[in-house]
Motif scaffolding. Sequence first.
Motif, PDB file in Angstrom:
ATOM      1  N   ALA A  14     -19.495   0.968   3.908  1.00  0.00           N
ATOM      2  CA  ALA A  14     -19.360   0.874   2.461  1.00  0.00           C
ATOM      3  C   ALA A  14     -17.970   1.319   2.002  1.00  0.00           C
ATOM      4  O   ALA A  14     -17.441   0.797   1.040  1.00  0.00           O
ATOM      5  CB  ALA A  14     -20.420   1.730   1.788  1.00  0.00           C
ATOM      6  N   ARG A  15     -17.371   2.283   2.711  1.00  0.00           N
ATOM      7  CA  ARG A  15     -16.076   2.830   2.287  1.00  0.00           C
ATOM      8  C   ARG A  15     -15.304   3.336   3.498  1.00  0.00           C
ATOM      9  O   ARG A  15     -15.884   3.914   4.412  1.00  0.00           O
ATOM     10  CB  ARG A  15     -16.298   3.966   1.297  1.00  0.00           C
ATOM     11  N   ILE A  16     -13.996   3.116   3.486  1.00  0.00           N
ATOM     12  CA  ILE A  16     -13.125   3.596   4.556  1.00  0.00           C
ATOM     13  C   ILE A  16     -11.991   4.393   3.922  1.00  0.00           C
ATOM     14  O   ILE A  16     -11.401   3.949   2.938  1.00  0.00           O
ATOM     15  CB  ILE A  16     -12.545   2.429   5.374  1.00  0.00           C
ATOM     16  N   GLU A  17     -11.701   5.553   4.492  1.00  0.00           N
ATOM     17  CA  GLU A  17     -10.557   6.352   4.063  1.00  0.00           C
ATOM     18  C   GLU A  17      -9.740   6.724   5.291  1.00  0.00           C
ATOM     19  O   GLU A  17     -10.284   6.970   6.362  1.00  0.00           O
ATOM     20  CB  GLU A  17     -11.010   7.646   3.377  1.00  0.00           C
ATOM     21  N   TRP A  18      -8.423   6.748   5.106  1.00  0.00           N
ATOM     22  CA  TRP A  18      -7.518   7.226   6.151  1.00  0.00           C
ATOM     23  C   TRP A  18      -6.794   8.456   5.627  1.00  0.00           C
ATOM     24  O   TRP A  18      -6.324   8.471   4.497  1.00  0.00           O
ATOM     25  CB  TRP A  18      -6.488   6.157   6.504  1.00  0.00           C
ATOM     26  N   TYR A  30      -5.011   5.958   2.935  1.00  0.00           N
ATOM     27  CA  TYR A  30      -5.758   4.845   2.345  1.00  0.00           C
ATOM     28  C   TYR A  30      -6.966   5.433   1.646  1.00  0.00           C
ATOM     29  O   TYR A  30      -7.786   6.105   2.263  1.00  0.00           O
ATOM     30  CB  TYR A  30      -6.180   3.855   3.430  1.00  0.00           C
ATOM     31  N   TYR A  31      -7.066   5.202   0.321  1.00  0.00           N
ATOM     32  CA  TYR A  31      -8.137   5.806  -0.466  1.00  0.00           C
ATOM     33  C   TYR A  31      -8.435   4.893  -1.651  1.00  0.00           C
ATOM     34  O   TYR A  31      -7.522   4.299  -2.222  1.00  0.00           O
ATOM     35  CB  TYR A  31      -7.694   7.196  -0.956  1.00  0.00           C
ATOM     36  N   ASP A  32      -9.693   4.802  -2.023  1.00  0.00           N
ATOM     37  CA  ASP A  32     -10.104   4.012  -3.176  1.00  0.00           C
ATOM     38  C   ASP A  32      -9.658   2.553  -3.036  1.00  0.00           C
ATOM     39  O   ASP A  32      -9.123   1.958  -3.966  1.00  0.00           O
ATOM     40  CB  ASP A  32      -9.553   4.651  -4.456  1.00  0.00           C
ATOM     41  N   SER A  33      -9.809   2.029  -1.817  1.00  0.00           N
ATOM     42  CA  SER A  33      -9.496   0.631  -1.482  1.00  0.00           C
ATOM     43  C   SER A  33      -8.026   0.264  -1.609  1.00  0.00           C
ATOM     44  O   SER A  33      -7.688  -0.894  -1.794  1.00  0.00           O
ATOM     45  CB  SER A  33     -10.333  -0.331  -2.341  1.00  0.00           C
ATOM     46  N   LYS A  34      -7.137   1.259  -1.499  1.00  0.00           N
ATOM     47  CA  LYS A  34      -5.712   0.922  -1.505  1.00  0.00           C
ATOM     48  C   LYS A  34      -4.896   1.976  -0.749  1.00  0.00           C
ATOM     49  O   LYS A  34      -5.307   3.130  -0.622  1.00  0.00           O
ATOM     50  CB  LYS A  34      -5.179   0.737  -2.919  1.00  0.00           C
ATOM     51  N   LEU A  35      -3.725   1.533  -0.279  1.00  0.00           N
ATOM     52  CA  LEU A  35      -2.790   2.448   0.378  1.00  0.00           C
ATOM     53  C   LEU A  35      -2.149   3.335  -0.675  1.00  0.00           C
ATOM     54  O   LEU A  35      -1.879   2.895  -1.791  1.00  0.00           O
ATOM     55  CB  LEU A  35      -1.703   1.658   1.112  1.00  0.00           C
ATOM     56  N   THR A  36      -1.889   4.592  -0.325  1.00  0.00           N
ATOM     57  CA  THR A  36      -1.258   5.511  -1.275  1.00  0.00           C
ATOM     58  C   THR A  36       0.250   5.285  -1.272  1.00  0.00           C
ATOM     59  O   THR A  36       0.813   4.696  -0.352  1.00  0.00           O
ATOM     60  CB  THR A  36      -1.604   6.969  -0.930  1.00  0.00           C
ATOM     61  N   GLU A  37       0.913   5.777  -2.293  1.00  0.00           N
ATOM     62  CA  GLU A  37       2.316   5.485  -2.557  1.00  0.00           C
ATOM     63  C   GLU A  37       3.263   5.698  -1.370  1.00  0.00           C
ATOM     64  O   GLU A  37       4.067   4.825  -1.090  1.00  0.00           O
ATOM     65  CB  GLU A  37       2.772   6.277  -3.801  1.00  0.00           C
ATOM     66  N   PRO A  38       3.186   6.810  -0.639  1.00  0.00           N
ATOM     67  CA  PRO A  38       4.174   6.958   0.442  1.00  0.00           C
ATOM     68  C   PRO A  38       4.006   5.928   1.564  1.00  0.00           C
ATOM     69  O   PRO A  38       4.912   5.728   2.351  1.00  0.00           O
ATOM     70  CB  PRO A  38       3.949   8.366   0.974  1.00  0.00           C
ATOM     71  N   TYR A  39       2.862   5.268   1.625  1.00  0.00           N
ATOM     72  CA  TYR A  39       2.569   4.366   2.752  1.00  0.00           C
ATOM     73  C   TYR A  39       2.535   2.892   2.369  1.00  0.00           C
ATOM     74  O   TYR A  39       2.585   2.026   3.243  1.00  0.00           O
ATOM     75  CB  TYR A  39       1.226   4.753   3.380  1.00  0.00           C
ATOM     76  N   PHE A  45      -3.170  -2.333   6.111  1.00  0.00           N
ATOM     77  CA  PHE A  45      -4.540  -1.873   6.333  1.00  0.00           C
ATOM     78  C   PHE A  45      -5.404  -3.033   6.774  1.00  0.00           C
ATOM     79  O   PHE A  45      -5.311  -4.141   6.268  1.00  0.00           O
ATOM     80  CB  PHE A  45      -5.106  -1.293   5.032  1.00  0.00           C
ATOM     81  N   SER A  46      -6.267  -2.783   7.750  1.00  0.00           N
ATOM     82  CA  SER A  46      -7.383  -3.683   8.055  1.00  0.00           C
ATOM     83  C   SER A  46      -8.580  -2.767   8.273  1.00  0.00           C
ATOM     84  O   SER A  46      -8.409  -1.573   8.519  1.00  0.00           O
ATOM     85  CB  SER A  46      -7.094  -4.534   9.290  1.00  0.00           C
ATOM     86  N   PRO A  47      -9.815  -3.275   8.197  1.00  0.00           N
ATOM     87  CA  PRO A  47     -10.973  -2.390   8.369  1.00  0.00           C
ATOM     88  C   PRO A  47     -11.003  -1.680   9.730  1.00  0.00           C
ATOM     89  O   PRO A  47     -11.593  -0.619   9.848  1.00  0.00           O
ATOM     90  CB  PRO A  47     -12.164  -3.338   8.234  1.00  0.00           C
ATOM     91  N   THR A  48     -10.344  -2.244  10.731  1.00  0.00           N
ATOM     92  CA  THR A  48     -10.412  -1.657  12.074  1.00  0.00           C
ATOM     93  C   THR A  48      -9.169  -0.873  12.474  1.00  0.00           C
ATOM     94  O   THR A  48      -9.150  -0.256  13.535  1.00  0.00           O
ATOM     95  CB  THR A  48     -10.657  -2.757  13.122  1.00  0.00           C
ATOM     96  N   SER A  49      -8.114  -0.870  11.638  1.00  0.00           N
ATOM     97  CA  SER A  49      -6.895  -0.139  12.013  1.00  0.00           C
ATOM     98  C   SER A  49      -5.935  -0.042  10.826  1.00  0.00           C
ATOM     99  O   SER A  49      -6.107  -0.706   9.807  1.00  0.00           O
ATOM    100  CB  SER A  49      -6.178  -0.834  13.172  1.00  0.00           C
TER     101      SER A  49
END
Length: 101
Positions: A14-18, A30-39, A45-49
């Motif tokens: 349902a949700r993935i965070e890095w 990666y949070y809230d379905s998007k990459l954060t600013e420094p990244y 992003f892909s669901p597996t890596s």
Amino acid sequence: AADIPCSAYQSNSARIEWKFQKGSSLVLVYYDSKLTEPYENRVRFSPTSIYFNTVTRKDTGKYICEVVGSGSQIAKSEVNLIVQGQQRLPGPSGRFPAPHP
């Protein structure tokens, strides 16, 4: 470049965070379905890596993939990334020196 796998991923996630951990500091990648600013400009992003177009020594640390399943169960996988080698810097002319054999 570096490709960091998320072995906790399942197709019904349902949700993935890095997250990136270095010492006592924890940064969201990666949070809230998007990459954060420094990244956002150097990571795909892909669901597996997550895939870094470029890495520096500052990227050395632990990357944590946290996956929340449809039944709210949480699975995690961790990868320690170590970036080695010397960073090439441009010389006074603004050009990169030729690598030494």
